[in-house]
Enzyme design. Structure first.
Site, PDB file in Angstrom:
ATOM      1  N   GLU A   1      18.041  71.123  14.195  1.00 43.89           N
ATOM      2  CA  GLU A   1      16.909  70.788  15.042  1.00 43.89           C
ATOM      3  C   GLU A   1      16.850  71.619  16.311  1.00 43.89           C
ATOM      4  OE1 GLU A   1      16.286  66.136  13.751  1.00 43.89           O
ATOM      5  OE2 GLU A   1      17.472  66.549  15.520  1.00 43.89           O
TER       6      GLU A   1
ATOM      7  N   CYS B   1      15.947  73.704  23.875  1.00 43.27           N
ATOM      8  CA  CYS B   1      17.288  73.205  23.581  1.00 43.27           C
ATOM      9  C   CYS B   1      17.653  73.686  22.168  1.00 43.27           C
ATOM     10  CB  CYS B   1      17.248  71.677  23.675  1.00 43.27           C
ATOM     11  SG  CYS B   1      18.825  70.901  23.421  1.00 43.27           S
TER      12      CYS B   1
ATOM     13  N   CYS C   1      28.265  68.620  13.877  1.00 42.23           N
ATOM     14  CA  CYS C   1      29.307  68.978  14.839  1.00 42.23           C
ATOM     15  C   CYS C   1      30.607  68.327  14.378  1.00 42.23           C
ATOM     16  CB  CYS C   1      28.933  68.479  16.238  1.00 42.23           C
ATOM     17  SG  CYS C   1      30.119  68.980  17.504  1.00 42.23           S
TER      18      CYS C   1
ATOM     19  N   CYS D   1      32.283  63.105  19.088  1.00 45.17           N
ATOM     20  CA  CYS D   1      32.234  62.304  20.318  1.00 45.17           C
ATOM     21  C   CYS D   1      31.608  60.954  19.962  1.00 45.17           C
ATOM     22  CB  CYS D   1      31.417  63.020  21.394  1.00 45.17           C
ATOM     23  SG  CYS D   1      32.162  64.590  21.873  1.00 45.17           S
TER      24      CYS D   1
ATOM     25  N   CYS E   1      27.769  60.241  20.486  1.00 46.81           N
ATOM     26  CA  CYS E   1      26.805  61.285  20.090  1.00 46.81           C
ATOM     27  C   CYS E   1      26.451  61.183  18.614  1.00 46.81           C
ATOM     28  CB  CYS E   1      27.401  62.660  20.395  1.00 46.81           C
ATOM     29  SG  CYS E   1      26.400  64.028  19.789  1.00 46.81           S
TER      30      CYS E   1
ATOM     31  N   GLY F   1      25.748  70.725  17.720  1.00 45.11           N
ATOM     32  CA  GLY F   1      26.919  71.577  17.565  1.00 45.11           C
ATOM     33  C   GLY F   1      27.636  71.935  18.852  1.00 45.11           C
ATOM     34  N   GLU F   2      28.832  72.472  18.680  1.00 45.40           N
ATOM     35  CA  GLU F   2      29.647  72.913  19.811  1.00 45.40           C
ATOM     36  C   GLU F   2      29.589  74.446  19.837  1.00 45.40           C
ATOM     37  OE1 GLU F   2      31.423  71.921  22.557  1.00 45.40           O
ATOM     38  OE2 GLU F   2      31.704  74.084  22.641  1.00 45.40           O
TER      39      GLU F   2
ATOM     40  N   SER G   1      26.477  74.682  27.001  1.00 49.32           N
ATOM     41  CA  SER G   1      27.182  73.427  27.245  1.00 49.32           C
ATOM     42  C   SER G   1      28.341  73.282  26.270  1.00 49.32           C
ATOM     43  CB  SER G   1      26.203  72.257  27.064  1.00 49.32           C
ATOM     44  OG  SER G   1      26.876  71.037  27.203  1.00 49.32           O
TER      45      SER G   1
ATOM     46  N   LEU H   1      31.852  66.423  30.674  1.00 45.91           N
ATOM     47  CA  LEU H   1      33.076  65.777  31.161  1.00 45.91           C
ATOM     48  C   LEU H   1      33.105  64.306  30.740  1.00 45.91           C
ATOM     49  CD1 LEU H   1      35.627  66.381  32.796  1.00 45.91           C
ATOM     50  CD2 LEU H   1      34.412  65.589  34.830  1.00 45.91           C
ATOM     51  N   HIS H   2      32.116  63.550  31.172  1.00 40.40           N
ATOM     52  CA  HIS H   2      31.879  62.170  30.712  1.00 40.40           C
ATOM     53  C   HIS H   2      32.923  61.131  31.095  1.00 40.40           C
ATOM     54  CE1 HIS H   2      28.588  63.900  28.632  1.00 40.40           C
ATOM     55  NE2 HIS H   2      29.257  64.357  27.605  1.00 40.40           N
TER      56      HIS H   2
ATOM     57  N   ASN I   1      21.592  57.660  25.644  1.00 36.92           N
ATOM     58  CA  ASN I   1      20.478  57.462  24.717  1.00 36.92           C
ATOM     59  C   ASN I   1      20.990  56.754  23.478  1.00 36.92           C
ATOM     60  OD1 ASN I   1      18.272  58.784  26.105  1.00 36.92           O
ATOM     61  ND2 ASN I   1      19.434  60.674  25.801  1.00 36.92           N
TER      62      ASN I   1
ATOM     63  N   CYS J   1      18.922  63.882  24.375  1.00 35.58           N
ATOM     64  CA  CYS J   1      20.331  64.292  24.273  1.00 35.58           C
ATOM     65  C   CYS J   1      21.115  63.366  23.362  1.00 35.58           C
ATOM     66  CB  CYS J   1      20.985  64.174  25.649  1.00 35.58           C
ATOM     67  SG  CYS J   1      20.843  65.614  26.635  1.00 35.58           S
TER      68      CYS J   1
HETATM   69  N1  SAH Z   1      28.396  70.132  22.013  1.00 40.21           N
HETATM   70  C1  SAH Z   1      28.000  70.491  23.306  1.00 40.21           C
HETATM   71  C2  SAH Z   1      26.496  70.679  23.458  1.00 40.21           C
HETATM   72  C3  SAH Z   1      25.572  69.696  22.763  1.00 40.21           C
HETATM   73  S1  SAH Z   1      25.478  68.054  23.392  1.00 40.21           S
HETATM   74  C4  SAH Z   1      28.499  69.491  24.316  1.00 40.21           C
HETATM   75  O1  SAH Z   1      28.956  68.428  23.914  1.00 40.21           O
HETATM   76  O2  SAH Z   1      28.469  69.800  25.492  1.00 40.21           O
HETATM   77  C5  SAH Z   1      24.448  68.130  24.841  1.00 40.21           C
HETATM   78  C6  SAH Z   1      24.774  66.998  25.852  1.00 40.21           C
HETATM   79  O3  SAH Z   1      24.286  65.711  25.417  1.00 40.21           O
HETATM   80  C7  SAH Z   1      26.261  66.806  26.050  1.00 40.21           C
HETATM   81  O4  SAH Z   1      26.588  66.645  27.399  1.00 40.21           O
HETATM   82  C8  SAH Z   1      26.504  65.531  25.289  1.00 40.21           C
HETATM   83  O5  SAH Z   1      27.690  64.945  25.655  1.00 40.21           O
HETATM   84  C9  SAH Z   1      25.288  64.726  25.611  1.00 40.21           C
HETATM   85  N2  SAH Z   1      25.087  63.576  24.730  1.00 40.21           N
HETATM   86  C10 SAH Z   1      25.538  63.428  23.462  1.00 40.21           C
HETATM   87  N3  SAH Z   1      25.158  62.225  22.969  1.00 40.21           N
HETATM   88  C11 SAH Z   1      24.453  61.606  23.934  1.00 40.21           C
HETATM   89  C12 SAH Z   1      23.781  60.343  24.005  1.00 40.21           C
HETATM   90  N4  SAH Z   1      23.735  59.515  22.973  1.00 40.21           N
HETATM   91  N5  SAH Z   1      23.162  60.027  25.152  1.00 40.21           N
HETATM   92  C13 SAH Z   1      23.155  60.901  26.206  1.00 40.21           C
HETATM   93  N6  SAH Z   1      23.755  62.107  26.179  1.00 40.21           N
HETATM   94  C14 SAH Z   1      24.405  62.462  25.062  1.00 40.21           C
HETATM   95 FE1  SF4 Z   2      30.442  65.985  21.097  1.00 38.10          FE
HETATM   96 FE2  SF4 Z   2      28.610  67.820  21.764  1.00 38.10          FE
HETATM   97 FE3  SF4 Z   2      29.551  67.660  19.259  1.00 38.10          FE
HETATM   98 FE4  SF4 Z   2      27.966  65.745  20.176  1.00 38.10          FE
HETATM   99  S1  SF4 Z   2      27.394  67.867  19.859  1.00 38.10           S
HETATM  100  S2  SF4 Z   2      29.856  65.473  18.980  1.00 38.10           S
HETATM  101  S3  SF4 Z   2      28.575  65.649  22.321  1.00 38.10           S
HETATM  102  S4  SF4 Z   2      30.722  68.176  21.073  1.00 38.10           S
END
Ligand code: SAH
Ligand code: SF4
Length: 401
Positions: A123, A136, A143, A147, A150, A198-199, A230, A253-254, A331, A374
């Site tokens: 997407e 974006c 991925c 996390c 996510c 993805g990362e 990111s 960071l989170h 979200n 996100c």
């Molecule tokens: N994989 C990379 C980039 C994609 S995620 C990363 O993790 O940085 C883009 C951003 O959205 C990241 O900061 C991620 O942690 C955040 N994100 C993922 N799931 C989310 C959710 N359900 N609500 C809000 N932000 C979220």
């Molecule tokens: Fe984690 Fe980013 Fe992968 Fe989602 S896309 S699982 S936030 S590393």
């Protein structure tokens, strides 16, 4: 487990599913020029039998037509001899990822579901604002990092996107916004964030090669200052990202304690918070004019206390980081284990960071109604196959009687 070539096991899954890593050749045997550098285009022309001197000239012309003018066919390339168009056409193509579905949110955010030539879905999201337009971009299908908050991390199928598929997203967005040829003024698409699926640092080479094309002055011509990558914290690749790509860095960071970050960003077990922040402090090109963004998803009763905010400030100061903090309201998605913090909590957290002299805006979720916000990106392919399974089961049931 099966170990056929080109198959990549998925870390983090109990039952890893091997998926193809490299894109198989196209069914029509043609080579797609999108995603190739000038030298790679030249090498392809020579491999197809073109004389080297001519290949050199043609590769420059092709590059310009593809990335600066947005050409999608050879016949429009007026400075290439007409007689040569069929020769090119038989061997090469200038393609975009196929659009499976395009949706527009009530707030103007647009989401595209795209499909690769070998049938993988990913997407891309466009977020228009008054003063900018941000695309974006995805770096992988799914991925591997899982996390917990996510949705993308729950996809079982993972494949690296190729440079062509990454640049192809930007080109497709330009197509749909009518922004060819590349021009410095009056663009709608002004910024790119590698924050889709993805990362990006787990697909380093392809992301680097793609972004180099995006940044090339005679290519898509977007400044590196308007591109942000990111990462969830792939520490060993961060210095290379700074040196070889040089775009702005955002770090997911989170959490500020090992316990919580281990839970919500499992990669933390491999590269801990202190190691990650030290890598940020060493990130080439970061300074007060180009700050590192720390993304912080607000999860109710998990990482959102005043004490967490104070600890965040302490850590940023300890490493003397030129930082800004982006607070992202969580979200939600179906089946998620967390809830979003209350608005009062988010405000209190933001105030503490802000009063320490660090900018801490709360990001407004965009495109929630079309699952474009996100962390909501997860292609409907899996849902669809579930729906298909249900339909098949029903048909079977009906046939039985
Ligand atoms: N994989 C990379 C980039 C994609 S995620 C990363 O993790 O940085 C883009 C951003 O959205 C990241 O900061 C991620 O942690 C955040 N994100 C993922 N799931 C989310 C959710 N359900 N609500 C809000 N932000 C979220
Ligand atoms: Fe984690 Fe980013 Fe992968 Fe989602 S896309 S699982 S936030 S590393």
């Amino acid at each position: 487990m099966q170990t056929a070539p080109n198959l990549m096991p998925i870390p983090g899954h109990v039952d890893p599913v091997p998926v193809p890593r490299a894109t198989p050749a196209r069914a029509d045997g043609k080579v797609d020029l999108v995603g190739l550098t000038r030298d790679q285009i030249r090498a392809e022309l020579e491999a197809a039998g073109m004389e080297p001197k001519q290949a050199k000239l043609r590769s420059k012309q092709l590059w310009h037509w593809i990335y600066n003018r947005g050409a999608t066919s050879f016949e429009t390339m007026t400075d290439i001899a007409k007689a040569q168009h069929p020769w090119l056409d038989q061997r090469f193509t200038v393609d975009r990822p196929a659009v499976v579905e395009a949706q527009v949110s009530s707030d103007g955010t647009r989401k595209w579901l795209l499909r690769s030539t070998d049938g993988h879905d990913f997407e891309m999201v466009f977020i228009p604002d008054a003063d900018r337009g941000t695309l974006c971009v995805s770096s992988q299908v799914g991925c591997t990092l899982n996390c917990r908050f996510c949705h993308t991390g729950t996809m079982r199928l993972v494949r690296n996107l190729t440079p062509g598929e990454i640049v192809g997203q930007v080109m497709l967005a330009r197509d749909s916004l009518g922004e060819w040829p590349s021009q410095p003024e009056g663009r709608m698409l002004t910024n790119i964030v590698m924050m889709g699926m993805g990362e990006p640092l787990y697909n380093f080479d392809a992301v680097r090669d793609a972004l180099k094309i995006v940044m090339d002055g005679d290519g898509l011509a977007l400044s590196k200052r308007r591109i942000t990558l990111s990462t969830s914290g792939v520490v060993p690749m961060m210095a290379r990202a700074g040196e070889e790509i040089g775009v702005n860095l955002a770090v997911s960071l989170h959490a500020v304690t090992k316990e919580v970050r281990d839970e919500i960003v499992p990669l933390n077990k491999k590269y801990g918070i202190e190691e990650l922040l030290a890598a940020c402090a060493a990130y080439p090109g970061a300074n007060n004019a180009r700050r590192i963004t720390f993304e912080y998803v607000m999860l109710k009763d998990k990482n959102d206390s005043d004490a967490d905010a104070h600890e965040l400030v302490r850590l940023i100061r300890k490493y003397k980081l030129p930082a800004k903090v982006n607070l992202i309201p969580f979200n939600p998605w179906e089946g998620a284990a967390y809830e979003c913090s209350t608005p009062e909590r988010i405000r209190s957290f933001s105030n503490i960071v802000f009063e320490a002299g660090i900018s801490a805006p709360v990001r407004t979720p965009r495109g929630r109604d079309i699952d474009a916000a996100c962390g909501q990106l997860k292609t409907s392919a899996e849902k669809r196959s579930r729906a298909e399974l249900d339909r098949l089961a029903e048909e079977k049931q009906a046939a039985l009687g």
